[in-house]
Design a protein around this motif. Structure first.
Motif, PDB file in Angstrom:
ATOM      1  N   UNK A   1       0.830  -1.201   0.000  1.00 40.71           N
ATOM      2  CA  UNK A   1       0.000   0.000   0.000  1.00 40.71           C
ATOM      3  C   UNK A   1       0.867   1.253   0.000  1.00 40.71           C
ATOM      4  N   UNK A   2       1.964   1.220   0.770  1.00 42.88           N
ATOM      5  CA  UNK A   2       2.900   2.342   0.793  1.00 42.88           C
ATOM      6  C   UNK A   2       3.438   2.629  -0.604  1.00 42.88           C
ATOM      7  N   UNK A   3       3.904   1.587  -1.274  1.00 41.31           N
ATOM      8  CA  UNK A   3       4.463   1.778  -2.617  1.00 41.31           C
ATOM      9  C   UNK A   3       3.400   2.201  -3.619  1.00 41.31           C
ATOM     10  N   UNK A   4       2.185   1.669  -3.455  1.00 40.87           N
ATOM     11  CA  UNK A   4       1.102   2.083  -4.337  1.00 40.87           C
ATOM     12  C   UNK A   4       0.746   3.545  -4.094  1.00 40.87           C
ATOM     13  N   UNK A   5       0.798   3.982  -2.825  1.00 43.40           N
ATOM     14  CA  UNK A   5       0.549   5.387  -2.522  1.00 43.40           C
ATOM     15  C   UNK A   5       1.592   6.281  -3.161  1.00 43.40           C
ATOM     16  N   UNK A   6       2.839   5.862  -3.090  1.00 45.82           N
ATOM     17  CA  UNK A   6       3.919   6.627  -3.723  1.00 45.82           C
ATOM     18  C   UNK A   6       3.730   6.663  -5.233  1.00 45.82           C
ATOM     19  N   UNK A   7       3.342   5.528  -5.796  1.00 47.95           N
ATOM     20  CA  UNK A   7       3.093   5.437  -7.234  1.00 47.95           C
ATOM     21  C   UNK A   7       1.956   6.369  -7.635  1.00 47.95           C
ATOM     22  N   UNK A   8       0.894   6.389  -6.822  1.00 50.78           N
ATOM     23  CA  UNK A   8      -0.246   7.266  -7.100  1.00 50.78           C
ATOM     24  C   UNK A   8       0.185   8.728  -7.066  1.00 50.78           C
ATOM     25  N   UNK A   9       1.003   9.090  -6.067  1.00 45.55           N
ATOM     26  CA  UNK A   9       1.484  10.471  -5.957  1.00 45.55           C
ATOM     27  C   UNK A   9       2.309  10.864  -7.184  1.00 45.55           C
ATOM     28  N   UNK A  10       3.120   9.937  -7.672  1.00 49.58           N
ATOM     29  CA  UNK A  10       3.964  10.227  -8.830  1.00 49.58           C
ATOM     30  C   UNK A  10       3.160  10.322 -10.120  1.00 49.58           C
ATOM     31  N   UNK A  11       1.942   9.753 -10.109  1.00 53.97           N
ATOM     32  CA  UNK A  11       1.091   9.828 -11.296  1.00 53.97           C
ATOM     33  C   UNK A  11       0.015  10.905 -11.168  1.00 53.97           C
ATOM     34  N   UNK A  12       0.115  11.720 -10.133  1.00 55.86           N
ATOM     35  CA  UNK A  12      -0.906  12.737  -9.882  1.00 55.86           C
ATOM     36  C   UNK A  12      -0.585  14.015 -10.663  1.00 55.86           C
ATOM     37  N   UNK A  13      -1.351  14.341 -11.685  1.00 53.37           N
ATOM     38  CA  UNK A  13      -1.054  15.537 -12.495  1.00 53.37           C
ATOM     39  C   UNK A  13      -1.180  16.825 -11.707  1.00 53.37           C
ATOM     40  N   UNK A  14      -2.047  16.853 -10.680  1.00 57.84           N
ATOM     41  CA  UNK A  14      -2.202  18.056  -9.869  1.00 57.84           C
ATOM     42  C   UNK A  14      -0.886  18.415  -9.183  1.00 57.84           C
ATOM     43  N   UNK A  15      -0.135  17.381  -8.765  1.00 60.77           N
ATOM     44  CA  UNK A  15       1.140  17.621  -8.100  1.00 60.77           C
ATOM     45  C   UNK A  15       2.145  18.244  -9.061  1.00 60.77           C
ATOM     46  N   UNK A  16       2.181  17.753 -10.291  1.00 64.22           N
ATOM     47  CA  UNK A  16       3.132  18.302 -11.265  1.00 64.22           C
ATOM     48  C   UNK A  16       2.779  19.744 -11.625  1.00 64.22           C
ATOM     49  N   UNK A  17       1.499  20.017 -11.775  1.00 61.39           N
ATOM     50  CA  UNK A  17       1.080  21.378 -12.088  1.00 61.39           C
ATOM     51  C   UNK A  17       1.446  22.324 -10.950  1.00 61.39           C
ATOM     52  N   UNK A  18       1.300  21.858  -9.713  1.00 58.63           N
ATOM     53  CA  UNK A  18       1.674  22.667  -8.548  1.00 58.63           C
ATOM     54  C   UNK A  18       3.184  22.921  -8.535  1.00 58.63           C
ATOM     55  N   UNK A  19       3.961  21.864  -8.746  1.00 57.38           N
ATOM     56  CA  UNK A  19       5.414  22.003  -8.691  1.00 57.38           C
ATOM     57  C   UNK A  19       5.946  22.870  -9.828  1.00 57.38           C
ATOM     58  N   UNK A  20       5.267  22.868 -10.952  1.00 57.95           N
ATOM     59  CA  UNK A  20       5.717  23.670 -12.084  1.00 57.95           C
ATOM     60  C   UNK A  20       5.281  25.127 -11.986  1.00 57.95           C
ATOM     61  N   UNK A  21       4.057  25.348 -11.508  1.00 57.33           N
ATOM     62  CA  UNK A  21       3.494  26.707 -11.546  1.00 57.33           C
ATOM     63  C   UNK A  21       3.657  27.477 -10.244  1.00 57.33           C
ATOM     64  N   UNK A  22       3.670  26.798  -9.106  1.00 55.74           N
ATOM     65  CA  UNK A  22       3.626  27.490  -7.819  1.00 55.74           C
ATOM     66  C   UNK A  22       4.919  27.345  -7.019  1.00 55.74           C
TER      67      UNK A  22
END
Length: 211
Positions: free
Chosen positions: A112-133
């Protein structure tokens, strides 16, 4: 603006972004409802760990590379949305509700931990935040950029732990209540499945438009 005011502003922005429903929140909710508090917190831990990767990728410029190559970004976006949609579909097809012994989304805590990490890495909202904000809060006047990035990640991690951890604990309490009421259990299972699929669709469409 003082450095402390700068950090408080960043926290306010981060809290607003994390509190919005998305793939990470959906995964924590599904994990806690299907596997209880420990699985929910394992999912939270994986998502927090994924945040380390996001900050590192931003520092290395990989996030910008994803932005410059739309095909790669689109693939990441769709993979994350499809993964959460699959969990939602599994819940809709379940015939036993949130039963840890048979639920298709239950997995060992480590997995579950690794799946959570995998989900976070596939989350487009996170990339948009890291790129824009995120880059806007890195100021040379406040010291070494790597130290600032570490502090900002700490704010992100603590906020994720508080928000998602609260969701995991609440979902665990709801799960215990539902196990005593089979009919309500099945109804809640269906609704959560629908919500996960809706979250995947919304995230995919909005993320695609944001490219």
């Amino acid at each position: 603006m003082t450095h402390y005011a700068h950090l408080w502003l960043f926290f306010a922005v981060v809290f607003g972004v994390i509190a919005l429903p998305g793939l990470d929140m959906a995964f924590v909710l599904g994990s806690a409802l299907s596997g209880g508090r420990r699985k929910g917190m394992a999912a939270v831990g994986g998502i927090v760990a994924g945040g380390v990767c996001h900050v590192t990728m931003t520092a290395l410029g990989i996030g910008m590379l994803l932005k410059l190559i739309p095909g790669v970004f689109n693939a990441v976006l769709l993979a994350g949305a499809l993964y959460i949609a699959w969990i939602g579909l599994s819940l809709l097809r379940s015939t036993s509700g949130f039963d840890a012994s048979v639920s298709p989304v239950v997995r060992p805590q480590r997995a579950t931990f690794w799946q959570g990490m995998f989900t976070a890495l596939l989350n487009p909202k996170a990339y948009l935040f890291m790129l824009a904000i995120f880059p806007q809060f890195l100021r040379p006047a406040y010291g070494a950029l790597w130290v600032q990035a570490l502090v900002l990640w700490g704010i992100i991690a603590i906020t994720q732990f508080v928000v998602y951890g609260g969701i995991a604990l609440t979902a665990d309490a709801v799960r215990a209540w539902l196990k005593q009421r089979p009919s309500s259990n099945m109804l809640a299972t269906r609704w959560v499945g629908i919500l996960l699929i809706a979250a995947a669709l919304f995230t995919g469409v909005e993320g695609w438009r944001g490219i």
